[in-house]
Scaffold this active site. Structure first.
Site, PDB file in Angstrom:
ATOM      1  N   GLU A  82     -34.189  -8.533 -67.297  1.00  0.00           N
ATOM      2  CA  GLU A  82     -34.044  -7.815 -68.572  1.00  0.00           C
ATOM      3  C   GLU A  82     -33.916  -6.308 -68.366  1.00  0.00           C
ATOM      4  O   GLU A  82     -34.885  -5.562 -68.525  1.00  0.00           O
ATOM      5  CB  GLU A  82     -35.242  -8.143 -69.477  1.00  0.00           C
ATOM      6  N   GLU A  96     -33.732 -17.877 -70.002  1.00  0.00           N
ATOM      7  CA  GLU A  96     -34.900 -17.948 -70.879  1.00  0.00           C
ATOM      8  C   GLU A  96     -34.406 -18.276 -72.269  1.00  0.00           C
ATOM      9  O   GLU A  96     -33.571 -17.554 -72.821  1.00  0.00           O
ATOM     10  CB  GLU A  96     -35.634 -16.594 -70.965  1.00  0.00           C
TER      11      GLU A  96
END
Ligand SMILES: *[C@@H]1O[C@H](CO)[C@@H](O)[C@H](O)[C@H]1NC(C)=O
Ligand SMILES: *[C@@H]1O[C@H](CO)[C@@H](O)[C@H](O)[C@H]1NC(C)=O
Ligand SMILES: *[C@@H]1O[C@H](CO)[C@@H](O)[C@H](O)[C@H]1NC(C)=O
Ligand SMILES: *[C@@H]1O[C@H](CO)[C@@H](O)[C@H](O)[C@H]1NC(C)=O
Ligand SMILES: *[C@@H]1O[C@H](CO)[C@@H](O)[C@H](O)[C@H]1NC(C)=O
Ligand SMILES: *[C@@H]1O[C@H](CO)[C@@H](O)[C@H](O)[C@H]1NC(C)=O
Length: 938
Positions: free
Chosen positions: A110, A200
């Site tokens: 991320e 995810e």
């Protein structure tokens, strides 16, 4: 399986120091995954996020790297590259190319590709992995459609989308956000030449200090969420899907970042207590369907009813309220039409029929049964031209497939659907067989070789229906709950095509399985006795009927090594009963009593000797945010080696007599607190639940507390809730501003003390960097098994119940210690938790408590914020067959008496389990540390 559990902060505690021993070892995870037939996506960081302190960065690097971390700067390179080298050596032999389970390696987590220093950092990491023998694809996890690292500098082999449609606030009852419809287009925009990967996707939610608790998350992000949102991902042609979290576990010690508390249950499919619930059932239903359906692995996205898809139409009563997406396997022609409500969040019940293309031309399904029905928040895959086993052929099915394949000589199709809805499957029966004798089931010949089997709605109906039973084919139907009692473990039966090392991996190692209905959990199964015995290992929470569909040779069944009486039950099934022993009701739950108590805040007493403490005299820092005010001294704990848990500060000044108070800005992260004393007199506690996690206050001095012309000591006890994630990993935990008010007095010296030894020299290498903090009790090791509470120790322990609180009846810190002996009957697995205050989420009592179990800090209770009152502790930490040392550090934050209670509770007992569990709870040894209490008593 995605593994982030041994993050860098724990395995690289200090510059140049690595520790992959004990629970930090990677190899046991690889080995266990291999044994279970689970592939691993390794996400070693250096940054992992995962609601961990600093997102898993080595904490020292937040102080010792000049400028930005996660950039291509020389100092950051020097800080992480030795770690990456270690990871490479540990991971290399476990890659799939070496017969290991590791399929992918994720680069960091991320992030953004700009500025260029970020992209270059990714490029550096990739270069290091590639040039040192990591050959599996490198991947990336992009939060929320930011299109970072799709291509250009630093882009890895495989881009992935990370997405949480319902976000992380479980207070909103059953409110769902809209079901995304743009994912397929997003895949086209970001790499249609590569499989659509979601590293995810929301599997639950974390909860935050003061949050509503995980029961609320379970209600909001439950099995229906999985049903609708995951199938929507399939409909978008997602081919690799990682559910975050499947099992969240515990943020013990200082693992959490400030936005999460001790429990990381996450409302995942497996609870923090290790118990299964309905979300696990739904994962099993979906997982087995995917495993059973090779044609699903390669599909073209044909269209959906939003964007237009001429060959699919919906009609019937609620046609306008339904939504369909069609996928098709270009090689086999198999059609997968995923249907849900147009408003995927709707709780209405709708019914409609579907017209879809098939090998027999356009078909409107169902043909004979009542319409397709979807309950609120339900989704389904309607199949056409679906093959199963050696020669099974389904023309269409409006029922869901649970299992399809071959067991022994028979093709098996096991379908399911809600009892209050009608379902229909049209398939070609093979062999001479029998049909169900049930008024609920109707057979109609259709389109040549196919027979349409209609299963009419019969609310409340449960159990198995055998729709077709022949020597070559078995077709079963059940309701979703019954179907979820079945397991289909991969049996280790190698073939000439078995890839060495992957013997237990479905498809790559074995295609042999059996269906086992009834048990709470089947851990594994194998064929013994020349294929005559099916040996099962698993867990029971109650006695259950056992149904087995196994290869023909199987005549006997064993359960955890003991023979089970089974009899042929028709349809080639074996039936029996698995009986739990009475031991399961005999798990004793002892009371926690016999507490001993000692004061744990000698630091505020007159004459406390802090001469061995570190002088906090830096005038510069690499931590991004500079001090707010003061005299140029930097009072950030991590700059002095104290990057986690409780930290104590002592500011000395020679009072002129006119000082009226001190102005302090204290930073500890969201939900922190800090208590301040002057010369042993309690002044005030401050706290902040906001994201800033910082408080500024004037701490007024009672005139009687001041000692003019003498050394005065201001003692600050602060909580460090962890470093932030994202952009502020270099968190400024400590005293950001200090100024005496009312006089000309200045602080002469500031001293600081956190965990004994800081990050370079902490004594408890087994429990590791993040376990201990700076409380006196921790520095002296009172929390460790075997600590002697008798006179020879450095404190005066007296008998005192935890519920009696502190003897002073006011602010302070005390340590309570007791032991409890557990005697869980052999062969049982028990899930224990420790529960404060009868389970009340918050009581308003101004206390914080740290719970230690055999030396491990397994809970942080904040009674006036909550919500966590119950702290699960797994076996291994807890000794189920002997003495356990339980410690509670009680920090009372106001001049108020508090009365905490603590009980052991049994969450559940199972017969079975993994067998004996090793303990590694090193005992107390005398510690030499920054001052003993002797001087305080002098
Ligand atoms: C800042 O980081 C540099 C290395 O990057 C280090 O040499 C220096 O000591 C650090 N400064 C402080 C105050 O810790
Ligand atoms: C970081 O990347 C930038 C842009 O490519 C480059 O100019 C700079 O030299 C790099 N820094 C280091 C230390 O390699
Ligand atoms: C990189 O990806 C973007 C979409 O994210 C695309 O618009 C662009 O053309 C791609 N560039 C290259 C060089 O492939
Ligand atoms: C969660 O939602 C509730 C209700 O909308 C709101 O009051 C609360 O502030 C939210 N909490 C956080 C941390 O966003
Ligand atoms: C399992 O079946 C698939 C499909 O027929 C085949 O490609 C694979 O090689 C088989 N695996 C083993 C271990 O026999
Ligand atoms: C405090 O300051 C006074 C006045 O300068 C001095 O006499 C005294 O010795 C000092 N005390 C200490 C403990 O430094």
């Amino acid at each position: 399986m995605t593994s982030e559990c041994s993050s860098r902060g724990l395995t690289n505690p200090a510059p140049g120091e690595f520790d992959f021993d004990d629970w930090r070892a990677l190899q046991p995870i690889f080995d266990a995954a291999k044994l279970a037939g689970i592939f691993v996506v390794l996400r070693p960081g250096p940054y992992i996020n995962a609601e961990t302190t600093a997102g898993g960065l080595a904490l020292w690097s937040t102080s010792l790297v000049e400028g930005d971390v996660r950039s291509n700067s020389t100092t950051w390179n020097a800080a992480y590259q030795p770690y990456a080298s270690q990871i490479i050596e540990l991971a290399k032999p476990n890659q799939v190319t070496e017969g290991g389970p590791m399929l992918l390696l994720q680069i960091d987590n991320e992030y953004s590709q700009t500025p260029i220093a970020h992209a270059e950092y990714f490029a550096d990491l990739e270069e290091q992995y590639r040039s040192n023998g990591i050959v599996v694809p490198l991947t990336y996890n992009d939060p929320g459609e930011k299109q970072q690292f799709v291509n250009g500098t630093g882009a890895p082999d495989l881009y992935g989308l990370d997405y949480y449609p319902n976000h992380f606030n479980c207070t909103n009852g059953s409110m769902w956000n809209a079901v995304p419809t743009e994912f397929h287009q997003y895949h086209l925009d970001t790499g249609p030449d590569r499989p659509f990967y979601m590293p995810e996707f929301q599997g639950g939610s974390h909860d935050y200090w003061g949050g509503p608790g995980y029961e609320r998350c379970r209600a909001r992000i439950g099995p229906d969420f999985e049903d609708v949102f995951y199938k929507n991902n399939w409909a978008s042609n997602v081919k690799m899907h990682s559910v975050y979290m499947f099992y969240g576990g515990t943020n013990w010690g200082g693992i959490a970042y400030p936005g999460a508390y001790t429990s990381y249950d996450y409302s995942g499919a497996i609870k923090e207590t290790r118990l299964l619930w309905e979300k696990h059932d739904e994962m099993k239903r979906q997982g087995l369907f995917i495993r059973s359906s090779p044609s699903f692995r390669k599909t073209d996205w044909i269209g959906d009813t939003n964007s237009g898809i001429p060959e699919v139409s919906i009609s019937g009563r609620d046609a306008t309220k339904a939504f369909a997406t069609r996928l098709r396997n270009p090689d086999t022609g198999t059609g997968f039409t995923i249907v849900r409500q147009l408003d995927g969040t709707s709780t209405d019940k709708i019914s409609f029929t579907l017209t879809v293309p098939s090998s027999k031309g356009s078909l409107t399904v169902p043909q004979h049964a009542d319409s397709i029905t979807l309950n609120g928040r339900q989704s389904r895959v309607i199949l056409t031209d679906y093959a199963f086993g050696a020669s099974g052929s389904v023309l269409y099915s409006t029922a869901s497939v649970f299992f399809a394949g071959t067991i022994g000589a028979r093709d098996i199709l096991f379908i399911y659907g809600d009892a209050d809805q009608a379902h229909e499957v049209a398939l070609a029966f093979t062999g001479h067989g029998t049909r169900a004798q049930s008024p609920r089931v109707q057979y109609t010949s259709t389109l040549g070789a196919f027979t349409a089997v209609s299963v009419h709605a019969q609310p409340g109906s449960t159990g198995l229906l055998t729709l077709w039973d022949s020597p070559t084919q078995l077709v079963l139907f059940a309701d979703p709950v019954t179907v979820a009692t079945f397991w289909a473990p991969a049996l280790r039966v190698p073939t000439q095509d078995t890839i060495p090392g992957l013997e237990t991996f479905w498809q790559f190692g074995t295609n042999t399985t059996a269906l086992i209905g009834g048990p709470y959990l089947v851990r594994n199964a194998s064929l013994a006795d020349g294929g005559r015995t099916l040996a099962l290992h698993g867990d029971l929470n109650a006695s259950v009927p056992l149904t087995v569909i196994a290869p023909e040779g199987v005549r006997a069944v064993s359960w955890n090594g003991k023979q089970v009486q089974v009899r042929p039950a028709g349809s080639g099934m074996l039936e029996g009963r698995l009986v739990v022993s009475s031991k399961i009701r005999q798990v004793a739950v002892p009371k926690l009593q016999g507490w001993k108590f000692a004061d744990s805040l000698p630091e505020v007493k007159d004459g406390f000797d802090d001469s061995a403490w570190i002088v906090a005299d830096h005038t510069s820092t690499n931590i991004t945010i500079p001090p707010a005010f003061g005299d140029g001294r930097v009072l950030y704990g991590c700059d002095y080696g104290f990057c986690e848990n409780n930290i104590l500060w002592r500011g000395h000044f020679n009072a002129t007599g006119s000082e009226t108070g001190v102005n302090l800005t204290i930073n500890g992260g969201t939900a922190f607190a800090a208590s301040v004393w002057l010369n042993g007199v309690f002044l005030q506690t401050v706290s902040d639940i906001s994201a800033a996690g910082e408080a500024n206050a004037l701490f007024a001095f009672p005139p009687s507390a001041l000692k003019p012309g003498q050394d005065n000591v201001l003692t600050v006890l602060q909580d460090h809730m962890g470093n932030d994630e994202g952009q502020n990993q270099k968190s400024d935990r400590g005293i950001r501003g200090f100024e005496l008010i009312g006089g000309v007095g200045k602080f002469s010296t500031w001293k600081v003390q956190g965990k004994l030894g800081g990050y370079t020299d902490f004594p408890d290498k087994v429990r590791g960097l993040l376990n201990e903090g700076g409380l006196f009790a921790e520095r002296d090791g009172w929390h460790l098994p075997g600590f002697p509470t008798n006179a020879s120790s450095s404190a005066n322990f007296t008998s005192r119940d935890l519920s009696a609180g502190l003897p002073s009846g006011g602010a302070g810190v005390g340590f309570f210690l007791t032991t409890v002996t557990l005697d869980v009957p052999q062969g049982l697995d028990a899930a224990f938790s420790f529960e404060f205050d009868g389970g009340a989420q918050h009581t308003g009592a101004p206390y914080r408590a740290l719970l230690f179990v055999n030396g491990w800090k397994f809970g942080k209770r904040v009674a006036n914020i909550g919500p966590q009152a119950r702290f699960p502790v797994p076996p291994g930490i807890l000794n189920h067959h002997g003495v356990n040392t339980i410690g509670v550090a009680l920090w009372v934050m106001e001049d108020t008496a508090v009365s905490p209670t603590l009980e052991l509770v049994l969450e559940g007992a199972l017969e079975g389990g993994v067998g004996p569990i090793a303990l590694n709870n090193p005992a107390w040894t005398a510690r030499v540390h920054a001052t003993s209490d002797d001087s305080a008593d002098a």
